[in-house]
Scaffold this motif. Sequence first.
Motif, PDB file in Angstrom:
ATOM      1  N   MET A  90       2.535 -14.207   8.553  1.00 55.29           N
ATOM      2  CA  MET A  90       2.783 -13.371   9.720  1.00 55.29           C
ATOM      3  C   MET A  90       1.554 -13.405  10.631  1.00 55.29           C
ATOM      4  O   MET A  90       0.843 -12.415  10.776  1.00 55.29           O
ATOM      5  CB  MET A  90       3.099 -11.932   9.289  1.00 55.29           C
ATOM      6  CG  MET A  90       4.342 -11.797   8.437  1.00 55.29           C
ATOM      7  SD  MET A  90       4.604 -10.128   7.753  1.00 55.29           S
ATOM      8  CE  MET A  90       5.064  -9.220   9.214  1.00 55.29           C
ATOM      9  N   PRO A  91       1.282 -14.554  11.265  1.00 59.79           N
ATOM     10  CA  PRO A  91       0.072 -14.647  12.091  1.00 59.79           C
ATOM     11  C   PRO A  91       0.100 -13.639  13.239  1.00 59.79           C
ATOM     12  O   PRO A  91       1.140 -13.371  13.833  1.00 59.79           O
ATOM     13  CB  PRO A  91       0.109 -16.088  12.603  1.00 59.79           C
ATOM     14  CG  PRO A  91       1.526 -16.525  12.472  1.00 59.79           C
ATOM     15  CD  PRO A  91       2.106 -15.748  11.345  1.00 59.79           C
ATOM     16  N   GLY A  92      -1.085 -13.062  13.517  1.00 63.53           N
ATOM     17  CA  GLY A  92      -1.220 -12.130  14.625  1.00 63.53           C
ATOM     18  C   GLY A  92      -0.958 -10.674  14.264  1.00 63.53           C
ATOM     19  O   GLY A  92      -1.096  -9.795  15.105  1.00 63.53           O
ATOM     20  N   TYR A  93      -0.588 -10.393  13.024  1.00 58.76           N
ATOM     21  CA  TYR A  93      -0.288  -9.024  12.620  1.00 58.76           C
ATOM     22  C   TYR A  93      -1.402  -8.388  11.792  1.00 58.76           C
ATOM     23  O   TYR A  93      -1.263  -7.262  11.336  1.00 58.76           O
ATOM     24  CB  TYR A  93       1.027  -8.969  11.832  1.00 58.76           C
ATOM     25  CG  TYR A  93       2.231  -9.100  12.727  1.00 58.76           C
ATOM     26  CD1 TYR A  93       2.825  -7.978  13.292  1.00 58.76           C
ATOM     27  CD2 TYR A  93       2.772 -10.350  13.019  1.00 58.76           C
ATOM     28  CE1 TYR A  93       3.927  -8.094  14.113  1.00 58.76           C
ATOM     29  CE2 TYR A  93       3.866 -10.474  13.833  1.00 58.76           C
ATOM     30  CZ  TYR A  93       4.444  -9.340  14.394  1.00 58.76           C
ATOM     31  OH  TYR A  93       5.534  -9.460  15.212  1.00 58.76           O
ATOM     32  N   GLY A  94      -2.486  -9.099  11.546  1.00 59.31           N
ATOM     33  CA  GLY A  94      -3.600  -8.539  10.790  1.00 59.31           C
ATOM     34  C   GLY A  94      -3.277  -8.289   9.328  1.00 59.31           C
ATOM     35  O   GLY A  94      -3.847  -7.392   8.714  1.00 59.31           O
TER      36      GLY A  94
ATOM     37  N   ALA B  54       5.977   0.206   6.659  1.00 62.14           N
ATOM     38  CA  ALA B  54       5.386   0.433   7.975  1.00 62.14           C
ATOM     39  C   ALA B  54       4.985   1.891   8.195  1.00 62.14           C
ATOM     40  O   ALA B  54       4.763   2.295   9.333  1.00 62.14           O
ATOM     41  CB  ALA B  54       6.354  -0.026   9.064  1.00 62.14           C
ATOM     42  N   THR B  55       4.881   2.671   7.120  1.00 60.83           N
ATOM     43  CA  THR B  55       4.353   4.019   7.302  1.00 60.83           C
ATOM     44  C   THR B  55       2.898   3.874   7.741  1.00 60.83           C
ATOM     45  O   THR B  55       2.236   2.881   7.407  1.00 60.83           O
ATOM     46  CB  THR B  55       4.473   4.867   6.018  1.00 60.83           C
ATOM     47  OG1 THR B  55       3.843   4.185   4.936  1.00 60.83           O
ATOM     48  CG2 THR B  55       5.914   5.148   5.666  1.00 60.83           C
ATOM     49  N   PRO B  56       2.374   4.829   8.509  1.00 66.01           N
ATOM     50  CA  PRO B  56       1.008   4.683   9.041  1.00 66.01           C
ATOM     51  C   PRO B  56      -0.010   4.327   7.959  1.00 66.01           C
ATOM     52  O   PRO B  56      -0.066   4.937   6.901  1.00 66.01           O
ATOM     53  CB  PRO B  56       0.723   6.067   9.651  1.00 66.01           C
ATOM     54  CG  PRO B  56       2.087   6.576  10.031  1.00 66.01           C
ATOM     55  CD  PRO B  56       3.009   6.069   8.950  1.00 66.01           C
ATOM     56  N   GLY B  57      -0.771   3.270   8.259  1.00 62.71           N
ATOM     57  CA  GLY B  57      -1.840   2.830   7.373  1.00 62.71           C
ATOM     58  C   GLY B  57      -1.412   1.899   6.247  1.00 62.71           C
ATOM     59  O   GLY B  57      -2.253   1.451   5.482  1.00 62.71           O
ATOM     60  N   GLU B  58      -0.131   1.608   6.127  1.00 66.95           N
ATOM     61  CA  GLU B  58       0.362   0.797   5.006  1.00 66.95           C
ATOM     62  C   GLU B  58       0.753  -0.631   5.394  1.00 66.95           C
ATOM     63  O   GLU B  58       0.718  -1.525   4.566  1.00 66.95           O
ATOM     64  CB  GLU B  58       1.588   1.469   4.356  1.00 66.95           C
ATOM     65  CG  GLU B  58       1.301   2.810   3.747  1.00 66.95           C
ATOM     66  CD  GLU B  58       0.316   2.735   2.596  1.00 66.95           C
ATOM     67  OE1 GLU B  58       0.369   1.766   1.808  1.00 66.95           O
ATOM     68  OE2 GLU B  58      -0.517   3.647   2.495  1.00 66.95           O
ATOM     69  N   PHE B  59       1.145  -0.857   6.629  1.00 62.49           N
ATOM     70  CA  PHE B  59       1.761  -2.119   7.032  1.00 62.49           C
ATOM     71  C   PHE B  59       0.953  -3.356   6.640  1.00 62.49           C
ATOM     72  O   PHE B  59       1.449  -4.225   5.940  1.00 62.49           O
ATOM     73  CB  PHE B  59       2.017  -2.114   8.545  1.00 62.49           C
ATOM     74  CG  PHE B  59       2.559  -3.411   9.067  1.00 62.49           C
ATOM     75  CD1 PHE B  59       3.884  -3.740   8.868  1.00 62.49           C
ATOM     76  CD2 PHE B  59       1.749  -4.310   9.738  1.00 62.49           C
ATOM     77  CE1 PHE B  59       4.391  -4.943   9.332  1.00 62.49           C
ATOM     78  CE2 PHE B  59       2.241  -5.507  10.203  1.00 62.49           C
ATOM     79  CZ  PHE B  59       3.580  -5.826  10.000  1.00 62.49           C
ATOM     80  N   GLN B  60      -0.282  -3.453   7.076  1.00 61.34           N
ATOM     81  CA  GLN B  60      -1.054  -4.685   6.887  1.00 61.34           C
ATOM     82  C   GLN B  60      -1.380  -4.994   5.434  1.00 61.34           C
ATOM     83  O   GLN B  60      -1.583  -6.140   5.072  1.00 61.34           O
ATOM     84  CB  GLN B  60      -2.325  -4.643   7.731  1.00 61.34           C
ATOM     85  CG  GLN B  60      -1.968  -4.736   9.200  1.00 61.34           C
ATOM     86  CD  GLN B  60      -2.964  -4.056  10.086  1.00 61.34           C
ATOM     87  OE1 GLN B  60      -3.483  -2.994   9.758  1.00 61.34           O
ATOM     88  NE2 GLN B  60      -3.218  -4.658  11.237  1.00 61.34           N
ATOM     89  N   GLY B  61      -1.394  -3.968   4.597  1.00 60.77           N
ATOM     90  CA  GLY B  61      -1.696  -4.203   3.193  1.00 60.77           C
ATOM     91  C   GLY B  61      -0.475  -4.219   2.297  1.00 60.77           C
ATOM     92  O   GLY B  61      -0.604  -4.398   1.093  1.00 60.77           O
TER      93      GLY B  61
END
Length: 170
Positions: A15-19, A155-162
């Motif tokens: 998922m490039p660009g999503y951190g 996608a709850t706050p703070g969870e998405f990227q990890g």
Amino acid sequence: MTTRRATPKSSRPYMPGYGILDASGGRGLLPWEWAVERLTRSRNYWVATTCPDGRPHCVPVWGIWLDEAFYFSSGARSRKARNLAANPNCVVCPEDGIQAVSLEGVAERITDAAAIRRFVEAYNPKYQWDLKVETVLDMGPIFAVRPRKVIGVDATPGEFQGSATRWIFD
């Protein structure tokens, strides 16, 4: 007959660009049970198929997670049933876009009486319905979508990227 599949291989989706954070050593990957829970408990699902001319087709359905596959019924002459007869590749997504699951798989028409009975036995209490096996056989096909690849994202706050996880099935 239920065939037990091995737990799928998990990794980060591309998922490039999503951190998206690195998951070396499996760090932060969601467990397969997380996806199964969402596939099981959702009430409504979206099924995306492809029309013979290449146009996409996406409709809401009711369904159940059973025997490690997503089962749903359809009218025999519905667009989705005709699409799946021509091209069984499809995508199934539970309705929750926050704790999202996207299942890519192949739909198989179920004709085994025991499997249809298990479908009805699981479907009726979930939807407070009184579906009969005979009705299912008369109205149209039952499909089981067996996963090839599943992507889950919290996608709850703070969870998405990890949390972004991809499960691949053999």
